[in-house]
Design an enzyme around this catalytic site. Structure first.
Site, PDB file in Angstrom:
ATOM      1  N   HIS A  45      -4.546   1.591   7.442  1.00  0.00           N
ATOM      2  CA  HIS A  45      -3.204   2.197   7.421  1.00  0.00           C
ATOM      3  C   HIS A  45      -3.132   3.336   6.392  1.00  0.00           C
ATOM      4  CE1 HIS A  45       1.330   1.640   7.831  1.00  0.00           C
ATOM      5  NE2 HIS A  45       1.245   2.395   6.756  1.00  0.00           N
ATOM      6  N   GLU A  46      -3.649   3.086   5.181  1.00  0.00           N
ATOM      7  CA  GLU A  46      -3.549   4.099   4.120  1.00  0.00           C
ATOM      8  C   GLU A  46      -4.490   5.289   4.380  1.00  0.00           C
ATOM      9  OE1 GLU A  46      -0.991   3.846   2.398  1.00  0.00           O
ATOM     10  OE2 GLU A  46      -0.637   1.750   2.884  1.00  0.00           O
TER      11      GLU A  46
ATOM     12  N   GLY B 121       0.848  -1.188   0.000  1.00  0.00           N
ATOM     13  CA  GLY B 121       0.000   0.000   0.000  1.00  0.00           C
ATOM     14  C   GLY B 121       0.884   1.238   0.000  1.00  0.00           C
TER      15      GLY B 121
ATOM     16  N   GLN C  74       3.394   9.854   0.885  1.00  0.00           N
ATOM     17  CA  GLN C  74       4.634   9.079   0.997  1.00  0.00           C
ATOM     18  C   GLN C  74       5.579   9.298  -0.178  1.00  0.00           C
ATOM     19  OE1 GLN C  74       2.507   5.198   2.063  1.00  0.00           O
ATOM     20  NE2 GLN C  74       4.369   5.104   3.278  1.00  0.00           N
TER      21      GLN C  74
ATOM     22  N   CYS D  48       5.746   0.217   7.782  1.00  0.00           N
ATOM     23  CA  CYS D  48       5.395   1.318   6.887  1.00  0.00           C
ATOM     24  C   CYS D  48       6.629   1.650   6.048  1.00  0.00           C
ATOM     25  CB  CYS D  48       4.983   2.530   7.716  1.00  0.00           C
ATOM     26  SG  CYS D  48       4.586   3.978   6.723  1.00  0.00           S
ATOM     27  N   LEU D  49       6.420   1.832   4.740  1.00  0.00           N
ATOM     28  CA  LEU D  49       7.551   2.152   3.862  1.00  0.00           C
ATOM     29  C   LEU D  49       8.249   3.445   4.294  1.00  0.00           C
ATOM     30  CD1 LEU D  49       6.023   1.360   0.342  1.00  0.00           C
ATOM     31  CD2 LEU D  49       7.605  -0.046   1.669  1.00  0.00           C
TER      32      LEU D  49
ATOM     33  N   HIS E 277      -2.861   7.535   6.756  1.00  0.00           N
ATOM     34  CA  HIS E 277      -1.833   8.359   6.090  1.00  0.00           C
ATOM     35  C   HIS E 277      -2.438   9.659   5.549  1.00  0.00           C
ATOM     36  CE1 HIS E 277       2.110   6.581   5.988  1.00  0.00           C
ATOM     37  NE2 HIS E 277       1.683   5.413   5.571  1.00  0.00           N
TER      38      HIS E 277
END
Ligand SMILES: [Zn+2]
Length: 169
Positions: free
Chosen positions: A134-135, A45, A50, A92-93, A138
């Site tokens: 999660h997204e 995701g 990001q 998380c990236l 963000h």
């Protein structure tokens, strides 16, 4: 085009993203770039902030290219239903190398717009439910570490500070 992933510490990650006003070619290109950047970073995701773009759009593919139908574009996503509980490790990236246990809803229904601006609903379970939450977080300027204990969060922040000092972040 593959964009570098913005890391924790950049203010773009901690402010609410902006509303999208036109569903045009630029938006399509952004979404394409987001999928490309997500796959390149081995993520399931990715939210626009990001890659440094403060817009309310996220992409998800929990099958990692295995199932083409699993590619989801979420514009202005909102969580409209949550059920059950799951406990699992989350990363998380934008906070690479760290992972923590996070309790999330087990089934989640999302309402979002697609690339044409059409509204749709989608229910996901397990990993997909986690990705939806999660997204969406963000896009509201919230990171998964806000769901862990203050003690663990501070520890991660201290470690990141050291990495920043060493030029490794
Ligand atoms: Zn993330």
């Amino acid at each position: 085009m593959i964009h570098p992933i913005v890391k924790f510490g950049d203010p773009v990650l901690e402010k609410p993203s902006e509303t999208i006003t036109s569903f045009d070619e630029d938006l399509k290109k952004l979404v394409e770039d987001m999928f490309e950047s997500m796959y390149a970073a081995h993520g399931v995701g990715l939210a626009a902030p990001q890659i440094g773009i403060s817009k309310r759009v996220a992409v998800v593919d929990v099958t990692f290219k295995y199932d083409r139908r699993a590619k989801l574009v979420l514009i202005h996503p909102e969580i409209i239903k949550k059920e059950g509980r799951q406990r699992g490790t989350e990363g998380c990236l934008s906070i690479p190398e760290f992972r923590e246990e996070v309790t999330r809803a087990k089934a989640v229904t999302i309402r979002a717009q697609d690339l044409d601006g059409k509204f749709f609903e989608h229910t996901g379970e397990e990993l997909l439910a986690r990705a939806f939450l999660h997204e969406t977080d963000h896009l509201n300027g919230k990171l998964y570490i806000s769901h862990i204990s203050a003690l663990k969060r501070d520890l991660i922040k201290r470690k990141i500070k050291k990495l920043v000092k060493a030029g490794e972040w």
